[in-house]
Structure formats: C-alpha cells, structure tokens
Design a protein around this motif. Structure first.
Motif, PDB file in Angstrom:
ATOM      1  N   ASP A 139       0.862  -1.284  -0.152  1.00  0.00           N
ATOM      2  CA  ASP A 139      -0.191   0.003  -0.062  1.00  0.00           C
ATOM      3  C   ASP A 139       0.802   1.258  -0.032  1.00  0.00           C
ATOM      4  O   ASP A 139       2.025   1.142   0.661  1.00  0.00           O
ATOM      5  CB  ASP A 139      -0.846  -0.076   1.088  1.00  0.00           C
ATOM      6  N   HIS A 140       0.409   2.376  -0.717  1.00  0.00           N
ATOM      7  CA  HIS A 140       1.089   3.602  -0.491  1.00  0.00           C
ATOM      8  C   HIS A 140       1.356   4.160   0.780  1.00  0.00           C
ATOM      9  O   HIS A 140       0.253   4.726   1.457  1.00  0.00           O
ATOM     10  CB  HIS A 140       0.385   4.649  -1.339  1.00  0.00           C
ATOM     11  N   ASP A 141       2.572   4.286   1.129  1.00  0.00           N
ATOM     12  CA  ASP A 141       2.997   5.048   2.496  1.00  0.00           C
ATOM     13  C   ASP A 141       2.236   4.469   3.435  1.00  0.00           C
ATOM     14  O   ASP A 141       1.979   5.054   4.444  1.00  0.00           O
ATOM     15  CB  ASP A 141       2.887   6.463   2.346  1.00  0.00           C
ATOM     16  N   CYS A 142       1.924   3.000   3.786  1.00  0.00           N
ATOM     17  CA  CYS A 142       0.936   2.538   4.678  1.00  0.00           C
ATOM     18  C   CYS A 142       1.632   1.317   4.651  1.00  0.00           C
ATOM     19  O   CYS A 142       1.494   0.287   3.883  1.00  0.00           O
ATOM     20  CB  CYS A 142      -0.076   2.816   4.239  1.00  0.00           C
ATOM     21  N   VAL A 143       1.785   0.509   6.128  1.00  0.00           N
ATOM     22  CA  VAL A 143       1.764  -0.893   6.324  1.00  0.00           C
ATOM     23  C   VAL A 143       0.827  -1.518   7.348  1.00  0.00           C
ATOM     24  O   VAL A 143       0.967  -2.360   7.892  1.00  0.00           O
ATOM     25  CB  VAL A 143       3.297  -1.002   7.034  1.00  0.00           C
ATOM     26  N   ASP A 144      -0.435  -0.985   7.526  1.00  0.00           N
ATOM     27  CA  ASP A 144      -1.499  -1.317   8.187  1.00  0.00           C
ATOM     28  C   ASP A 144      -2.026  -2.446   8.294  1.00  0.00           C
ATOM     29  O   ASP A 144      -2.278  -3.395   9.147  1.00  0.00           O
ATOM     30  CB  ASP A 144      -2.651  -0.136   8.476  1.00  0.00           C
ATOM     31  N   PHE A 145      -1.751  -3.000   6.703  1.00  0.00           N
ATOM     32  CA  PHE A 145      -2.147  -4.373   6.675  1.00  0.00           C
ATOM     33  C   PHE A 145      -1.688  -5.423   7.195  1.00  0.00           C
ATOM     34  O   PHE A 145      -2.234  -6.393   7.894  1.00  0.00           O
ATOM     35  CB  PHE A 145      -1.981  -4.944   4.987  1.00  0.00           C
ATOM     36  N   TYR A 146      -0.348  -5.104   7.695  1.00  0.00           N
ATOM     37  CA  TYR A 146       0.511  -6.076   8.444  1.00  0.00           C
ATOM     38  C   TYR A 146       0.126  -6.335   9.869  1.00  0.00           C
ATOM     39  O   TYR A 146       0.807  -7.055  10.842  1.00  0.00           O
ATOM     40  CB  TYR A 146       1.918  -5.774   8.099  1.00  0.00           C
ATOM     41  N   PHE A 147      -0.720  -5.336  10.136  1.00  0.00           N
ATOM     42  CA  PHE A 147      -1.024  -5.332  11.874  1.00  0.00           C
ATOM     43  C   PHE A 147      -2.583  -5.831  11.817  1.00  0.00           C
ATOM     44  O   PHE A 147      -3.045  -5.658  13.224  1.00  0.00           O
ATOM     45  CB  PHE A 147      -0.882  -3.740  12.401  1.00  0.00           C
ATOM     46  N   SER A 148      -2.912  -6.170  10.866  1.00  0.00           N
ATOM     47  CA  SER A 148      -4.657  -6.726  11.118  1.00  0.00           C
ATOM     48  C   SER A 148      -4.513  -8.355  11.615  1.00  0.00           C
ATOM     49  O   SER A 148      -3.832  -9.053  10.898  1.00  0.00           O
ATOM     50  CB  SER A 148      -5.276  -6.954   9.673  1.00  0.00           C
ATOM     51  N   GLU A 149      -4.956  -8.432  12.704  1.00  0.00           N
ATOM     52  CA  GLU A 149      -5.013  -9.697  13.267  1.00  0.00           C
ATOM     53  C   GLU A 149      -5.843 -10.856  12.404  1.00  0.00           C
ATOM     54  O   GLU A 149      -5.402 -12.108  12.233  1.00  0.00           O
ATOM     55  CB  GLU A 149      -5.772  -9.758  14.523  1.00  0.00           C
ATOM     56  N   GLN A 150      -6.880 -10.608  11.847  1.00  0.00           N
ATOM     57  CA  GLN A 150      -7.583 -11.324  10.995  1.00  0.00           C
ATOM     58  C   GLN A 150      -6.691 -11.537   9.583  1.00  0.00           C
ATOM     59  O   GLN A 150      -6.829 -12.699   9.298  1.00  0.00           O
ATOM     60  CB  GLN A 150      -8.986 -10.499  10.291  1.00  0.00           C
ATOM     61  N   ALA A 151      -6.091 -10.611   8.924  1.00  0.00           N
ATOM     62  CA  ALA A 151      -5.332 -10.862   7.927  1.00  0.00           C
ATOM     63  C   ALA A 151      -4.144 -11.739   8.148  1.00  0.00           C
ATOM     64  O   ALA A 151      -3.999 -12.559   7.504  1.00  0.00           O
ATOM     65  CB  ALA A 151      -4.765  -9.567   7.367  1.00  0.00           C
TER      66      ALA A 151
END
Length: 312
Positions: free
Chosen positions: A37-49
């Motif tokens: 993602d653009h300037d974002c790593v929030d995906f990697y902090f998703s427990e579900q993901a």
C-alpha cells in the motif's frame, strides 16, 4: 508457481479490504506475494489478515510503496522486507496519505482550469464500483463539462482513460498543464532509499515506464542512490495480447548490466481494472519472489554479523 509483489488494499487506494484481498489471492491460487500500500503498512497489523495468511499457508513479504521524487519527477519506490513496526512509526508521522493528496489535488486542479477561464468543480459522483474515488469524480466531472473536456483532449485525450492516466500523464508529468510540483509534497528518492535500508529492507523502483521521457533520468539517479532492484514485470511492460515483452526485456537486461534484482507485480487496485492489471495475471516467475527474499535474508545476516562483531 508464480508471484505478485505489488498489490494494494483499502488501506491506501485499493478497493478490497485486508480479508477480501487474501480471499482473492486464494481464489487465484496466488501463494507468494507482497501487499504494498502507498505509504502505509497497516495491512500487516491486522489480526484477521495474519490469521488468514497462516490458515492459507501464504508466503508474504512485508512491503510498502513509498512516494518520493527525483527532482521534479514524482516516483514510487517499493520497499520489501522492512521492519513493519519502525515503518509504521515513520509513516504515521511523515507518510504522504491518500486523503492528504486528494485534498491537494482537489484544490489544485480547479485552479488550472480557472487559468483558462473555465469554472470547474467536482460535482459528479462516479460509479459505485469505484467506491466514490475523488479522482474518478474529477474525471467524470471533466467529461460532462464541454470546455474542460476540450482543454483536456487538446493536451492528451488519454488523460481521462483512468485515474492512473490522469496522475501519470497529467498531475505527475512536468510537461503537462496539470503538472503538480512534488517539491513541497514528496521526500527525495535518496531519503526514501536510505529509509528502506535503515528499516532492514531492499528498495526497488516501481514501474519505470510510467515516468515517460524522464525514465532514463530516474533510473540513473536511483542507481546513484543505491537502489537494489527495478520493477521489470508490470502491466506497462508486458502486453500479452500481442506477445510483446520488449519493454520487460529491456529492463531485465538493464538489471543484469547494473547488478540489480528484477521485481514485479500486477499493481492491483480493484477487480474492475483491465485483465492484465488483475492479481496473478502476469505470470511472474517465482524466482522473482525468491530473489527478493534471498537478498533480504542476506542483508539481515550481514547486519547480525556486524552487530556480533561490534559486541566483541
């Protein structure tokens, strides 16, 4: 086996959320990939993901697409194998957010039309499938304003093909009347490459051909700054319709000549994109994933050796 190392979610400007993107990867038999993602790593902090990644036995390398600039040319640099905690700390403070860019563009574009005596605002809602994206609202509004449409077509009729075209051939194009200077918005390419290395990762220049006439200049400058790779496999370099892979081959040869690794990805944003922009459609060889992973692992080993030696 194949891989896809350039994918977006709703955390930036994609239209599939964390779990939806993973379900789509499973559906398309994609097991080796990176969410960038653009300037974002929030995906990697998703427990579900993270749970789905484990359940589906995916092989995922932490990634992010950092916005930057080489002089007056806006570019993007993919960071792989970065420390997600340190990356999030930096990006939460200094990252160029999508909503921030949208606000800048929303103020800038009407001012361009005003210079030509055209009153313009974004009053048209786009189709539902593009999730009310501001850039598509802009494009639809231009199409319904005869004077605005004439101005755009007079410069480049391809500008309105997609939000990507409007950005690459207009907003980020120094030769366009719609050019939005990145000097006060984006960090320099040297800063971002250094940052990715400090975060323990490797840096790869995203989609070189989207920089138009400035491509060679950009390639020269990022090599000077210590770039590790070039995105050779991308929908801008592969035309399966006519079996034309010349652009990809040019970049692959460039990597060999400059001791760089070749990276690649679909640059996936949403399911209504053209077929060649879809997940796992470019048949990117698994060796691309393996080469990225090996370079990251070697970098980490060298770091551990230095730490061990410094403690003696």
């Amino acid at each position: 086996m194949t891989c896809d190392m350039h994918i977006h979610t709703t955390n930036s400007d994609g239209l599939l959320d964390n779990c939806e993107i993973l379900e789509e990867c499973k559906k398309r038999n994609l097991k080796y990939f990176s969410i960038t993602d653009h300037d974002c790593v929030d995906f990697y902090f998703s427990e579900q993901a993270n749970k789905l990644i484990e359940d589906y036995d995916f092989n995922v390398i932490v990634g992010c697409e950092f916005v930057a600039r080489v002089g007056g040319q806006a570019i993007e640099i993919l960071g792989y194998g970065i420390n997600k905690h340190k990356a999030k700390e930096y990006l939460d403070k200094f990252g160029v957010k999508q909503n921030q860019m949208n606000e800048i563009r929303k103020e800038f574009v009407p001012s361009v039309f005003k210079k030509f005596g055209i009153d313009f605002d974004f009053n048209v809602k786009p189709s539902e499938y593009i999730n009310n994206n501001m850039l598509y609202s802009m494009i639809e509004s231009i199409k319904q304003n005869p004077k605005a449409l004439a101005l755009v077509n007079a410069e480049n009729s391809e500008l309105l093909e997609s939000s990507n075209s409007f950005i690459r051939k207009g907003l980020n194009n120094p030769k366009s009347v719609f050019y939005l200077s990145p000097y006060d918005i984006y960090p320099t390419h040297t800063k971002i490459i250094d940052l990715i290395h400090e975060l323990g990762g490797i840096a790869s220049l995203a989609h070189p051909y989207q920089y138009g006439d400035n491509m060679n200049y950009v390639l020269t400058e990022v090599i000077k700054a210590g770039i590790d790779g070039i995105e050779c496999y991308h929908f801008t370099t592969i035309n399966n319709d006519i079996k034309d892979y010349s652009k990809k081959d040019i970049l692959l040869n460039f990597c060999k000549q400059n001791n760089l690794i070749a990276t690649g990805g679909s640059d996936f944003h949403y399911l209504h994109m053209r077929p060649k922009n879809q997940l796992n459609e470019l048949n990117i060889p698994l060796s691309v994933y393996n080469n990225i992973k090996n370079l990251i692992d070697n970098k980490h080993k060298k770091t551990l050796i230095k730490i061990h030696q410094s403690m003696k």
